[in-house]
Design a protein around this motif. Sequence first.
Motif, short mmCIF file in Angstrom:
data_model
loop_
_atom_site.label_atom_id
_atom_site.label_comp_id
_atom_site.label_asym_id
_atom_site.label_seq_id
_atom_site.Cartn_x
_atom_site.Cartn_y
_atom_site.Cartn_z
N GLU A 26 0.82 -1.21 0.00
CA GLU A 26 0.00 0.00 0.00
C GLU A 26 0.86 1.26 0.00
N GLY A 27 1.95 1.24 0.73
CA GLY A 27 2.85 2.39 0.73
C GLY A 27 3.47 2.61 -0.63
N LYS A 79 2.12 1.74 -3.51
CA LYS A 79 1.07 2.25 -4.39
C LYS A 79 0.89 3.75 -4.21
N THR A 80 0.92 4.20 -2.97
CA THR A 80 0.76 5.63 -2.70
C THR A 80 1.90 6.44 -3.31
#
Length: 52
Positions: free
Chosen positions: A20-21, A23-24
């Motif tokens: 998720e990090g 992707k951000t």
Amino acid sequence: MMPALVKALSCTTGRDIDVEGLKTILIFCGTGLLLSVVAAMTYGLNLAADVF
């Protein structure tokens, strides 16, 4: 695609990377790149005269 990228980055850096990090970070980098390209394409154009 994303898990393979995370696995490759984890192996090369030796650190645990969160999907998720990543992707951000990729979203923000992509947005900045898109804005840079649009700004470069419109450099020197008078957009106010074209719109009205």
